[in-house]
Write a protein that holds these residues in place. Structure first.
Motif: not given
Length: 313
Positions: A23-33, A40-43
């Motif tokens: 996620i950090q490497r590609y700056q993906l619009p994702l977050r983990i909660a 859960a991986l959210l977008t």
């Protein structure tokens, strides 16, 4: 207000550090909660969710290494506009999609690694005149009666292994190297996706079909090599790539090249220019065996294991 959707859920004990690095490497619009005792991986992007879910399934099964995955930006479609063009709608980052040429952990492809080792072991046996117990003796009788053939002579003595073991023997180092590379490229993806049981069955039945085809075509000639097994994998991959278009562990160009090479060999072009005898019947027998096995496998529902995007090294 953004609406977050769940891409994938992992057990609370699952180490997601590799996913976080992706996620950090590609700056993906994702977050983990943490939700309902799960991670859960959210977008907010449903397109990314659809693309990443198969990749995450493969990662959870241990088929891919997220630290070695490369994501490529999709090409802009007609009518798309760059941000900042006056009077035109703008788009955010183009969605990413996993590219092909995957890598698989070694422990997921033990049969393929064994076959690669056997290629060179067979060359060693041939180089030291130790291959006779694994080959089918040539039939010099010239008669059409199978009961009097050299193959039946082997079978009557319980030497059933000779139906497959000519595949082990490679007649030169180059022969062994070529077949080993083919197993690495074609075999490992098929084994990693389909599992060792179906892959072993494919290799066993394909090798027997290839050897019997070559013996039936020219019983008076000694034949050997893993190429018949390789073309069993080619035939299987042809069906799988059409049954599951999203499966790209094996680039279609490689399959096309293998089929073109087989046709040139059958037409005699390669032998004409090189002077090397080629077991064309073994190639054809292996190819059609792999093709038929794949059809049965797909009809039985096995193709669902190949319904995913691969990772790239």
């Amino acid at each position: 207000m953004s609406h977050w959707i769940t891409v994938y859920s992992f057990p609370i004990s699952k180490d997601l550090s590799a996913l976080f690095r992706l996620i950090q490497r590609y700056q993906l619009p994702l977050r983990i909660a943490e939700e309902k005792n799960q991670q859960a991986l959210l977008t907010t992007d449903s397109g990314i969710a659809e693309l990443l879910k198969p990749l995450l399934q493969d990662w959870e099964r241990g088929l891919v290494d997220l630290d070695r995955v490369q994501l490529t930006k999709a090409e802009p479609e007609a009518g798309d506009h760059l941000p900042g063009e006056e009077g035109q709608a703008t788009k955010e980052k183009a969605p990413v999609s996993p590219s092909f040429l995957p890598t698989f952990p070694m422990d997921k492809t033990p049969i393929s690694l064994l076959l690669i080792g056997l290629c060179f072991f067979g060359w060693f046996l041939h180089s030291n005149n130790l291959s006779a117990p694994l080959l089918i003796y040539p039939d010099t009788s010239g008669g059409p009666i199978f009961s009097q053939s050299s193959l039946m002579w082997h079978l009557e003595r319980g030497e059933f292994w000779r139906l497959w073991t000519p595949a082990i023997i490679n007649l030169s180092f180059q022969h062994a190297l070529f077949n080993a590379l083919a197993i690495w490229i074609l075999g490992r993806p098929l084994e990693a996706r389909g599992g060792p049981f179906i892959y072993s069955l494919l290799v066993l039945l394909g090798g027997i079909a290839a050897n019997l085809s070559q013996y039936a075509w020219k019983p008076e000639v000694i034949f050997a090599g893993m190429s018949g097994v390789v073309y069993t994998l080619v035939g299987f991959a042809v069906v799988m790539q059409r049954w599951q278009p999203a499966w790209r562990d094996i680039p279609p160009g490689i399959i096309t090249l293998a089929i073109v090479w087989m046709i040139l060999c059958v037409l005699g072009v390669i032998t004409y220019f090189t002077g090397i005898g080629i077991a064309n019947a073994a190639h054809l027998g292996g190819f059609f065996a792999g093709f038929l096995i794949a059809l049965v496998y797909c009809v039985a529902g096995g193709a669902r294991k190949f319904n995913s995007y691969p990772a790239s090294t």
